[in-house]
Design a protein around this motif. Sequence first.
Motif, PDB file in Angstrom:
ATOM      1  N   ASN B 175      -3.010 -16.816 -13.430  1.00 19.97           N
ATOM      2  CA  ASN B 175      -4.305 -17.485 -13.319  1.00 19.97           C
ATOM      3  C   ASN B 175      -5.467 -16.569 -13.724  1.00 19.97           C
ATOM      4  OD1 ASN B 175      -2.844 -19.593 -12.068  1.00 19.97           O
ATOM      5  ND2 ASN B 175      -2.977 -18.518 -10.127  1.00 19.97           N
ATOM      6  N   GLY B 176      -5.161 -15.350 -14.166  1.00 17.00           N
ATOM      7  CA  GLY B 176      -6.226 -14.403 -14.513  1.00 17.00           C
ATOM      8  C   GLY B 176      -7.167 -14.170 -13.343  1.00 17.00           C
ATOM      9  N   SER B 177      -6.614 -14.104 -12.134  1.00 16.12           N
ATOM     10  CA  SER B 177      -7.446 -13.937 -10.938  1.00 16.12           C
ATOM     11  C   SER B 177      -7.595 -12.466 -10.584  1.00 16.12           C
ATOM     12  CB  SER B 177      -6.807 -14.691  -9.771  1.00 16.12           C
ATOM     13  OG  SER B 177      -7.424 -14.324  -8.561  1.00 16.12           O
ATOM     14  N   ALA B 178      -8.774 -12.120 -10.087  1.00 17.80           N
ATOM     15  CA  ALA B 178      -9.047 -10.726  -9.710  1.00 17.80           C
ATOM     16  C   ALA B 178      -9.011 -10.552  -8.198  1.00 17.80           C
ATOM     17  CB  ALA B 178     -10.399 -10.304 -10.259  1.00 17.80           C
ATOM     18  N   MET B 179      -8.339 -11.466  -7.501  1.00 14.86           N
ATOM     19  CA  MET B 179      -8.384 -11.445  -6.036  1.00 14.86           C
ATOM     20  C   MET B 179      -7.796 -10.172  -5.428  1.00 14.86           C
ATOM     21  SD  MET B 179      -9.871 -13.897  -4.363  1.00 14.86           S
ATOM     22  CE  MET B 179      -9.074 -14.449  -2.860  1.00 14.86           C
ATOM     23  N   LEU B 180      -6.749  -9.598  -6.037  1.00 16.73           N
ATOM     24  CA  LEU B 180      -6.165  -8.406  -5.421  1.00 16.73           C
ATOM     25  C   LEU B 180      -7.159  -7.247  -5.484  1.00 16.73           C
ATOM     26  CD1 LEU B 180      -3.535  -7.559  -3.966  1.00 16.73           C
ATOM     27  CD2 LEU B 180      -2.884  -6.419  -6.073  1.00 16.73           C
ATOM     28  N   PHE B 181      -7.800  -7.093  -6.642  1.00 18.10           N
ATOM     29  CA  PHE B 181      -8.813  -6.038  -6.801  1.00 18.10           C
ATOM     30  C   PHE B 181      -9.948  -6.233  -5.801  1.00 18.10           C
ATOM     31  CE2 PHE B 181     -12.987  -5.108  -8.722  1.00 18.10           C
ATOM     32  CZ  PHE B 181     -12.909  -3.726  -8.818  1.00 18.10           C
ATOM     33  N   VAL B 182     -10.536  -7.435  -5.797  1.00 18.98           N
ATOM     34  CA  VAL B 182     -11.689  -7.689  -4.924  1.00 18.98           C
ATOM     35  C   VAL B 182     -11.280  -7.547  -3.462  1.00 18.98           C
ATOM     36  CG1 VAL B 182     -13.440  -9.379  -4.257  1.00 18.98           C
ATOM     37  CG2 VAL B 182     -12.787  -9.163  -6.646  1.00 18.98           C
ATOM     38  N   SER B 183     -10.074  -8.025  -3.127  1.00 16.67           N
ATOM     39  CA  SER B 183      -9.652  -7.950  -1.733  1.00 16.67           C
ATOM     40  C   SER B 183      -9.438  -6.501  -1.304  1.00 16.67           C
ATOM     41  CB  SER B 183      -8.382  -8.764  -1.509  1.00 16.67           C
ATOM     42  OG  SER B 183      -7.286  -8.171  -2.159  1.00 16.67           O
ATOM     43  N   ALA B 184      -8.942  -5.655  -2.218  1.00 13.94           N
ATOM     44  CA  ALA B 184      -8.760  -4.234  -1.874  1.00 13.94           C
ATOM     45  C   ALA B 184     -10.118  -3.583  -1.645  1.00 13.94           C
ATOM     46  CB  ALA B 184      -8.003  -3.512  -2.985  1.00 13.94           C
ATOM     47  N   LYS B 185     -11.079  -3.907  -2.515  1.00 12.25           N
ATOM     48  CA  LYS B 185     -12.402  -3.284  -2.401  1.00 12.25           C
ATOM     49  C   LYS B 185     -13.156  -3.781  -1.167  1.00 12.25           C
ATOM     50  CE  LYS B 185     -11.753  -0.911  -6.052  1.00 12.25           C
ATOM     51  NZ  LYS B 185     -11.355   0.494  -5.839  1.00 12.25           N
ATOM     52  N   VAL B 186     -12.940  -5.059  -0.799  1.00 12.86           N
ATOM     53  CA  VAL B 186     -13.576  -5.578   0.412  1.00 12.86           C
ATOM     54  C   VAL B 186     -12.879  -5.003   1.643  1.00 12.86           C
ATOM     55  CG1 VAL B 186     -13.789  -7.693   1.807  1.00 12.86           C
ATOM     56  CG2 VAL B 186     -14.563  -7.680  -0.561  1.00 12.86           C
ATOM     57  N   SER B 187     -11.530  -4.946   1.598  1.00 13.56           N
ATOM     58  CA  SER B 187     -10.757  -4.482   2.757  1.00 13.56           C
ATOM     59  C   SER B 187     -11.058  -3.043   3.121  1.00 13.56           C
ATOM     60  CB  SER B 187      -9.261  -4.624   2.476  1.00 13.56           C
ATOM     61  OG  SER B 187      -8.896  -5.972   2.457  1.00 13.56           O
ATOM     62  N   GLN B 188     -11.114  -2.165   2.133  1.00 10.12           N
ATOM     63  CA  GLN B 188     -11.270  -0.737   2.435  1.00 10.12           C
ATOM     64  C   GLN B 188     -12.553  -0.489   3.226  1.00 10.12           C
ATOM     65  OE1 GLN B 188     -11.559   1.414  -1.245  1.00 10.12           O
ATOM     66  NE2 GLN B 188     -13.524   0.549  -1.782  1.00 10.12           N
ATOM     67  N   LEU B 189     -13.559  -1.361   3.047  1.00  9.47           N
ATOM     68  CA  LEU B 189     -14.812  -1.191   3.781  1.00  9.47           C
ATOM     69  C   LEU B 189     -14.843  -2.046   5.047  1.00  9.47           C
ATOM     70  CD1 LEU B 189     -17.225  -1.165   0.719  1.00  9.47           C
ATOM     71  CD2 LEU B 189     -16.310   0.783   1.957  1.00  9.47           C
ATOM     72  N   ALA B 190     -14.288  -3.265   4.977  1.00  9.68           N
ATOM     73  CA  ALA B 190     -14.361  -4.173   6.122  1.00  9.68           C
ATOM     74  C   ALA B 190     -13.534  -3.660   7.296  1.00  9.68           C
ATOM     75  CB  ALA B 190     -13.889  -5.567   5.717  1.00  9.68           C
ATOM     76  N   LEU B 191     -12.536  -2.804   7.008  1.00  7.01           N
ATOM     77  CA  LEU B 191     -11.667  -2.309   8.078  1.00  7.01           C
ATOM     78  C   LEU B 191     -12.320  -1.174   8.861  1.00  7.01           C
ATOM     79  CD1 LEU B 191      -8.325  -2.422   6.116  1.00  7.01           C
ATOM     80  CD2 LEU B 191      -8.640  -3.432   8.370  1.00  7.01           C
ATOM     81  N   LEU B 192     -13.368  -0.589   8.313  1.00  9.98           N
ATOM     82  CA  LEU B 192     -13.996   0.559   8.963  1.00  9.98           C
ATOM     83  C   LEU B 192     -15.344   0.160   9.571  1.00  9.98           C
ATOM     84  CD1 LEU B 192     -13.270   3.238   6.202  1.00  9.98           C
ATOM     85  CD2 LEU B 192     -11.959   2.741   8.260  1.00  9.98           C
ATOM     86  N   PRO B 193     -15.722   0.786  10.702  1.00  8.93           N
ATOM     87  CA  PRO B 193     -16.988   0.410  11.346  1.00  8.93           C
ATOM     88  C   PRO B 193     -18.200   0.583  10.412  1.00  8.93           C
ATOM     89  CG  PRO B 193     -15.944   2.286  12.457  1.00  8.93           C
ATOM     90  CD  PRO B 193     -14.956   1.758  11.487  1.00  8.93           C
ATOM     91  N   GLN B 194     -18.164   1.598   9.576  1.00  4.24           N
ATOM     92  CA  GLN B 194     -19.295   1.823   8.678  1.00  4.24           C
ATOM     93  C   GLN B 194     -19.502   0.666   7.706  1.00  4.24           C
ATOM     94  OE1 GLN B 194     -16.845   3.964   9.313  1.00  4.24           O
ATOM     95  NE2 GLN B 194     -17.576   6.082   9.445  1.00  4.24           N
ATOM     96  N   GLY B 195     -18.387   0.005   7.358  1.00  2.00           N
ATOM     97  CA  GLY B 195     -18.483  -1.067   6.377  1.00  2.00           C
ATOM     98  C   GLY B 195     -18.737  -2.432   6.985  1.00  2.00           C
ATOM     99  N   GLN B 196     -18.584  -2.506   8.327  1.00  2.00           N
ATOM    100  CA  GLN B 196     -18.667  -3.827   8.951  1.00  2.00           C
ATOM    101  C   GLN B 196     -20.088  -4.377   9.022  1.00  2.00           C
ATOM    102  OE1 GLN B 196     -16.337  -3.070  12.445  1.00  2.00           O
ATOM    103  NE2 GLN B 196     -14.441  -3.302  11.259  1.00  2.00           N
ATOM    104  N   VAL B 197     -21.079  -3.481   8.957  1.00  3.32           N
ATOM    105  CA  VAL B 197     -22.478  -3.921   9.031  1.00  3.32           C
ATOM    106  C   VAL B 197     -22.779  -4.925   7.908  1.00  3.32           C
ATOM    107  CG1 VAL B 197     -24.870  -3.136   9.095  1.00  3.32           C
ATOM    108  CG2 VAL B 197     -23.042  -1.646   9.960  1.00  3.32           C
ATOM    109  N   GLU B 198     -22.304  -4.594   6.710  1.00  4.18           N
ATOM    110  CA  GLU B 198     -22.607  -5.447   5.551  1.00  4.18           C
ATOM    111  C   GLU B 198     -21.423  -6.330   5.144  1.00  4.18           C
ATOM    112  OE1 GLU B 198     -25.371  -2.787   2.701  1.00  4.18           O
ATOM    113  OE2 GLU B 198     -23.630  -1.736   3.507  1.00  4.18           O
ATOM    114  N   ALA B 199     -20.424  -6.447   6.026  1.00  2.56           N
ATOM    115  CA  ALA B 199     -19.164  -7.097   5.626  1.00  2.56           C
ATOM    116  C   ALA B 199     -19.353  -8.514   5.113  1.00  2.56           C
ATOM    117  CB  ALA B 199     -18.182  -7.083   6.797  1.00  2.56           C
ATOM    118  N   ALA B 200     -20.142  -9.324   5.837  1.00  3.52           N
ATOM    119  CA  ALA B 200     -20.293 -10.737   5.455  1.00  3.52           C
ATOM    120  C   ALA B 200     -21.014 -10.856   4.113  1.00  3.52           C
ATOM    121  CB  ALA B 200     -21.058 -11.482   6.541  1.00  3.52           C
TER     122      ALA B 200
END
Lengths: 231, 251
Positions: B175-200
């Motif tokens: 499907n030419g989807s970039a979901m794995l890339f975007v999900s990795a980049k979102v996850s690496q920050l959303a999992l840490l307290p520093q990244g949760q401020v701007e997570a949404a």
Amino acid sequence: MWLKDSSIGRKLIMSISGIALILFLLFHGTMNVVAIISPDGYNMICEFLGANWYALVGTIGLAVLVIVHILYAFYLTLLNYRARGFERYAVTKKQAAVEWSSKNMLVLGIIVLLGIGLHLYNFWYKMQWVELRHMMGADVDVSKATDGIGYISELFANPVYSLIYLVWLCALWFHLTHGFWSALHTIGWNNDIWMKRLRVISYILATLIVLMFAAVVIFYYGSSLACGIAA
Amino acid sequence: MEKTINIKVKVWRQAGPKAKGHFETFELNNISTDSSFLEMIDVLNEKLISERREPIAFDHDCREGICGMCSLYINGHPHGPDDEITTCQLHMRKFKDGETITIEPWRSAAFPVIKDLMVDRRAFDKIIQAGGFISVNTGGVPDANAIPIPKKNADLAMDAASCIGCGACVAACKNGSAMLFVSAKVSQLALLPQGQVEAARRAKAMVAKMDELGFGNCTNTGACAAECPKGVKLSNIARLNREYLCAKLKD
């Protein structure tokens, strides 16, 4: 509206409508098993679910779900085909971890849809539709409209119809093995531990649903053979 | 003992983004099985240059599997037939004597071909610019160890952060989807307290940018994770879906 404008929103629509349809299949399948246990009980269900207001509301809701699920399937496939680009790969290999069904959901879905068309013609058109036309004043014979068992034993005595229905159920099985866990994954209910569990649950659920339907086909084909021998 | 093989390479040639591409086949003899795949292409290019022909354009930089530049679709697999390695870490011992090796560029509407085997992957940079960062006010920076982080989350974030942004997930996806890339980049920050401020805000902005750039819709086939040279897991996509849907439902 983010539900239709974002990729995850579009996938959510597929996922929610898909899960609702799986719940319907479980409901439908459970009723079908009654046809084996108690033919009279089955015809009573046919009366409950004839042209009564709740059954009609349910039918309309179901039709909306099916239409949404199908329209979005074609829409998403078209978008994804475009996203793939104009040039195609000359060589493609399959990956061991990728389910065959996951790459062929549209084709499987089309087979399921054709099956639904045939199924509606075989049963719904002769049952609920006849009652509806009768209610609207048309001069039709409603004496057989709730005789589900009669239609079942008539149809599945024919080996060709039995075979077509079994092929249809096979396609449904493949569709569900990917569809169920994929739907939950899209909602976000998945992680490394549940990934394996959900896949196993998908296989169990798909097998259960398909067996419930296939049992009726095989049972009534078998009993038609037995009757043939007895006669 | 050095072993050598004779191979044929069938390479995609395309003069520019708008030009019509085609395959060209070259014969290469006495290629050492100890050489890397990119060294094999270097040998081929040396040969082409000596024959006064146009060398093959391909992306490469660190040649040790961390920069994410090399991007070849070899015999039907992004980064070749081996698992969890990039093209530069692929060795010629993975190929047989007499084999024809087909080399194609990543094919995706969002990654247009620049020349031959080179594709434009700036779409990934644009997605990162949309939200793949943490805003920090300069001044008194607290000590990193002052914020306790559960080991499990630290590990998951680290695994997600191993994404090198090569684009193999998009190349592998039907499907030419970039979901794995975007999900990795979102996850690496959303999992840490520093990244949760701007997570949404991050999840919404990065998904919106991904859709805008013409990537496809994920159908959870899992080809991305199967071909990822860094073993980024499919569960990251579930996390991104969760982050995105929660963010949208809060609005």
